[in-house]
Design a protein around this motif. Sequence first.
Motif, PDB file in Angstrom:
ATOM      1  N   THR A   1       6.192  -3.496  -5.656  1.00 15.20           N
ATOM      2  CA  THR A   1       5.911  -2.462  -6.647  1.00 15.20           C
ATOM      3  C   THR A   1       6.063  -3.101  -8.030  1.00 15.20           C
ATOM      4  O   THR A   1       6.598  -4.209  -8.145  1.00 15.20           O
ATOM      5  N   PRO A   2       5.643  -2.411  -9.102  1.00 16.34           N
ATOM      6  CA  PRO A   2       5.767  -3.004 -10.445  1.00 16.34           C
ATOM      7  C   PRO A   2       7.194  -3.385 -10.830  1.00 16.34           C
ATOM      8  O   PRO A   2       7.398  -4.326 -11.599  1.00 16.34           O
ATOM      9  N   ASP A   3       8.196  -2.688 -10.275  1.00 17.94           N
ATOM     10  CA  ASP A   3       9.585  -3.021 -10.610  1.00 17.94           C
ATOM     11  C   ASP A   3      10.177  -4.079  -9.681  1.00 17.94           C
ATOM     12  O   ASP A   3      11.363  -4.375  -9.740  1.00 17.94           O
ATOM     13  N   GLY A   4       9.333  -4.665  -8.810  1.00 21.85           N
ATOM     14  CA  GLY A   4       9.768  -5.749  -7.940  1.00 21.85           C
ATOM     15  C   GLY A   4      10.327  -5.328  -6.600  1.00 21.85           C
ATOM     16  O   GLY A   4      10.770  -6.170  -5.818  1.00 21.85           O
ATOM     17  N   ARG A   5      10.291  -4.028  -6.307  1.00 21.01           N
ATOM     18  CA  ARG A   5      10.797  -3.569  -5.006  1.00 21.01           C
ATOM     19  C   ARG A   5       9.821  -3.991  -3.910  1.00 21.01           C
ATOM     20  O   ARG A   5       8.622  -3.779  -4.021  1.00 21.01           O
ATOM     21  N   GLU A   6      10.340  -4.576  -2.862  1.00 23.60           N
ATOM     22  CA  GLU A   6       9.491  -5.028  -1.764  1.00 23.60           C
ATOM     23  C   GLU A   6       9.202  -3.880  -0.798  1.00 23.60           C
ATOM     24  O   GLU A   6      10.118  -3.180  -0.355  1.00 23.60           O
ATOM     25  N   VAL A   7       7.929  -3.694  -0.477  1.00 24.17           N
ATOM     26  CA  VAL A   7       7.493  -2.645   0.450  1.00 24.17           C
ATOM     27  C   VAL A   7       6.658  -3.229   1.588  1.00 24.17           C
ATOM     28  O   VAL A   7       5.943  -2.514   2.284  1.00 24.17           O
ATOM     29  N   THR A   8       6.780  -4.528   1.782  1.00 17.99           N
ATOM     30  CA  THR A   8       5.982  -5.238   2.783  1.00 17.99           C
ATOM     31  C   THR A   8       6.095  -4.606   4.165  1.00 17.99           C
ATOM     32  O   THR A   8       5.076  -4.388   4.841  1.00 17.99           O
ATOM     33  N   ASP A   9       7.318  -4.336   4.595  1.00 18.09           N
ATOM     34  CA  ASP A   9       7.512  -3.805   5.949  1.00 18.09           C
ATOM     35  C   ASP A   9       6.768  -2.498   6.159  1.00 18.09           C
ATOM     36  O   ASP A   9       6.229  -2.250   7.243  1.00 18.09           O
ATOM     37  N   HIS A  10       6.704  -1.650   5.142  1.00 14.74           N
ATOM     38  CA  HIS A  10       5.977  -0.386   5.251  1.00 14.74           C
ATOM     39  C   HIS A  10       4.483  -0.641   5.475  1.00 14.74           C
ATOM     40  O   HIS A  10       3.848   0.025   6.284  1.00 14.74           O
ATOM     41  N   PHE A  11       3.933  -1.594   4.732  1.00 20.33           N
ATOM     42  CA  PHE A  11       2.514  -1.890   4.841  1.00 20.33           C
ATOM     43  C   PHE A  11       2.168  -2.535   6.183  1.00 20.33           C
ATOM     44  O   PHE A  11       1.156  -2.194   6.796  1.00 20.33           O
ATOM     45  N   VAL A  12       3.004  -3.441   6.646  1.00 19.95           N
ATOM     46  CA  VAL A  12       2.755  -4.092   7.936  1.00 19.95           C
ATOM     47  C   VAL A  12       2.908  -3.081   9.068  1.00 19.95           C
ATOM     48  O   VAL A  12       2.082  -3.027   9.985  1.00 19.95           O
ATOM     49  N   SER A  13       3.936  -2.250   8.990  1.00 20.69           N
ATOM     50  CA  SER A  13       4.127  -1.206   9.998  1.00 20.69           C
ATOM     51  C   SER A  13       2.938  -0.249  10.020  1.00 20.69           C
ATOM     52  O   SER A  13       2.456   0.140  11.086  1.00 20.69           O
ATOM     53  N   GLY A  14       2.457   0.127   8.845  1.00 19.04           N
ATOM     54  CA  GLY A  14       1.297   1.012   8.763  1.00 19.04           C
ATOM     55  C   GLY A  14       0.043   0.383   9.325  1.00 19.04           C
ATOM     56  O   GLY A  14      -0.770   1.052   9.980  1.00 19.04           O
ATOM     57  N   ALA A  15      -0.135  -0.908   9.087  1.00 11.40           N
ATOM     58  CA  ALA A  15      -1.295  -1.623   9.641  1.00 11.40           C
ATOM     59  C   ALA A  15      -1.213  -1.649  11.165  1.00 11.40           C
ATOM     60  O   ALA A  15      -2.217  -1.414  11.856  1.00 11.40           O
ATOM     61  N   ARG A  16      -0.029  -1.909  11.681  1.00 12.96           N
ATOM     62  CA  ARG A  16       0.137  -1.913  13.141  1.00 12.96           C
ATOM     63  C   ARG A  16      -0.105  -0.529  13.726  1.00 12.96           C
ATOM     64  O   ARG A  16      -0.664  -0.387  14.816  1.00 12.96           O
ATOM     65  N   SER A  17       0.319   0.495  12.996  1.00  9.86           N
ATOM     66  CA  SER A  17       0.066   1.867  13.432  1.00  9.86           C
ATOM     67  C   SER A  17      -1.438   2.165  13.469  1.00  9.86           C
ATOM     68  O   SER A  17      -1.935   2.805  14.401  1.00  9.86           O
ATOM     69  N   ALA A  18      -2.157   1.700  12.452  1.00  7.49           N
ATOM     70  CA  ALA A  18      -3.611   1.899  12.422  1.00  7.49           C
ATOM     71  C   ALA A  18      -4.265   1.207  13.608  1.00  7.49           C
ATOM     72  O   ALA A  18      -5.164   1.767  14.259  1.00  7.49           O
ATOM     73  N   LEU A  19      -3.830  -0.003  13.918  1.00  9.34           N
ATOM     74  CA  LEU A  19      -4.383  -0.725  15.060  1.00  9.34           C
ATOM     75  C   LEU A  19      -4.073   0.011  16.363  1.00  9.34           C
ATOM     76  O   LEU A  19      -4.947   0.168  17.219  1.00  9.34           O
ATOM     77  N   ALA A  20      -2.848   0.485  16.511  1.00 12.61           N
ATOM     78  CA  ALA A  20      -2.478   1.232  17.721  1.00 12.61           C
ATOM     79  C   ALA A  20      -3.318   2.505  17.849  1.00 12.61           C
ATOM     80  O   ALA A  20      -3.790   2.842  18.941  1.00 12.61           O
ATOM     81  N   THR A  21      -3.507   3.199  16.741  1.00 13.61           N
ATOM     82  CA  THR A  21      -4.342   4.404  16.752  1.00 13.61           C
ATOM     83  C   THR A  21      -5.769   4.055  17.134  1.00 13.61           C
ATOM     84  O   THR A  21      -6.388   4.742  17.963  1.00 13.61           O
ATOM     85  N   ALA A  22      -6.295   2.990  16.559  1.00 13.26           N
ATOM     86  CA  ALA A  22      -7.668   2.566  16.863  1.00 13.26           C
ATOM     87  C   ALA A  22      -7.822   2.243  18.343  1.00 13.26           C
ATOM     88  O   ALA A  22      -8.794   2.663  18.983  1.00 13.26           O
ATOM     89  N   ARG A  23      -6.872   1.528  18.874  1.00 11.45           N
ATOM     90  CA  ARG A  23      -6.952   1.139  20.291  1.00 11.45           C
ATOM     91  C   ARG A  23      -6.821   2.347  21.218  1.00 11.45           C
ATOM     92  O   ARG A  23      -7.504   2.445  22.225  1.00 11.45           O
ATOM     93  N   SER A  24      -5.934   3.265  20.891  1.00 15.76           N
ATOM     94  CA  SER A  24      -5.678   4.397  21.790  1.00 15.76           C
ATOM     95  C   SER A  24      -6.745   5.480  21.723  1.00 15.76           C
ATOM     96  O   SER A  24      -6.792   6.343  22.599  1.00 15.76           O
ATOM     97  N   THR A  25      -7.593   5.439  20.702  1.00 22.31           N
ATOM     98  CA  THR A  25      -8.615   6.483  20.546  1.00 22.31           C
ATOM     99  C   THR A  25     -10.036   5.939  20.636  1.00 22.31           C
ATOM    100  O   THR A  25     -10.982   6.638  20.304  1.00 22.31           O
ATOM    101  N   ASP A  26     -10.204   4.701  21.096  1.00 19.01           N
ATOM    102  CA  ASP A  26     -11.518   4.093  21.289  1.00 19.01           C
ATOM    103  C   ASP A  26     -12.312   3.991  19.990  1.00 19.01           C
ATOM    104  O   ASP A  26     -13.492   4.321  19.926  1.00 19.01           O
ATOM    105  N   VAL A  27     -11.647   3.528  18.934  1.00 22.62           N
ATOM    106  CA  VAL A  27     -12.303   3.335  17.638  1.00 22.62           C
ATOM    107  C   VAL A  27     -13.155   2.074  17.692  1.00 22.62           C
ATOM    108  O   VAL A  27     -12.695   1.010  18.124  1.00 22.62           O
ATOM    109  N   ALA A  28     -14.394   2.207  17.245  1.00 22.76           N
ATOM    110  CA  ALA A  28     -15.310   1.071  17.148  1.00 22.76           C
ATOM    111  C   ALA A  28     -15.481   0.618  15.710  1.00 22.76           C
ATOM    112  O   ALA A  28     -15.796  -0.537  15.447  1.00 22.76           O
ATOM    113  N   VAL A  29     -15.293   1.546  14.782  1.00 19.46           N
ATOM    114  CA  VAL A  29     -15.595   1.308  13.371  1.00 19.46           C
ATOM    115  C   VAL A  29     -14.487   1.938  12.532  1.00 19.46           C
ATOM    116  O   VAL A  29     -13.998   3.020  12.861  1.00 19.46           O
ATOM    117  N   ALA A  30     -14.129   1.263  11.436  1.00 21.95           N
ATOM    118  CA  ALA A  30     -13.188   1.831  10.474  1.00 21.95           C
ATOM    119  C   ALA A  30     -13.849   1.859   9.107  1.00 21.95           C
ATOM    120  O   ALA A  30     -14.543   0.919   8.721  1.00 21.95           O
TER     121      ALA A  30
END
Length: 175
Positions: A76-105
């Motif tokens: 963030t602009p004040d230097g707070r690290e939020v990496t884990d939130h973004f990586v966790s969210g990306a993994r969640s998106a991938l899990a959602t895509a896989r479990s719902t037969d997503v072909a396109v995002a």
Amino acid sequence: MRKVLVSACLLGRKVRFDGRAKQLSDDTVALWHAEGRVIQHCPEIAGGLPVPRPPAEIEPGADAADVLAGHARILTPDGREVTDHFVSGARSALATARSTDVAVAVLKESSPSCGLRQIYDGTFSGTKVPGSGVTAQLLTEHGIAVFTEDEIAEADAHLRQGADGADTVHPRTTS
């Protein structure tokens, strides 16, 4: 039926860092809704970030692949690290895509999560550079065809081309 993962902010959900949406008004997206193809997802919310929240950017000189490999951070602009939130969210998106037969995002361009062709440069100056966000990167690495909100026609063509259930990968290019 193959599905389309769409950034929730593009569907009118007020989940962006500033509490706003970036609603798409598009006949093709309306058709996808009518066909029952749309799966909405916000990786940043799925990763545990609140609304509103400070903006965040991948640190200067790094990219999404660096973040996913644990070699770079999202701050963030004040230097707070939020990496884990973004990586966790990306993994969640991938899990959602896989479990719902997503072909396109279809993801929101320029976001440190969803940007496909460009992201902010990490200096919080408003400068954009070529690159992907962590969710776009992870989905692409796992064979999900990713498009920006300005590439709806291309996303639909890819979806219809792969309608027989074949897994096809959209060649990713940078502008």
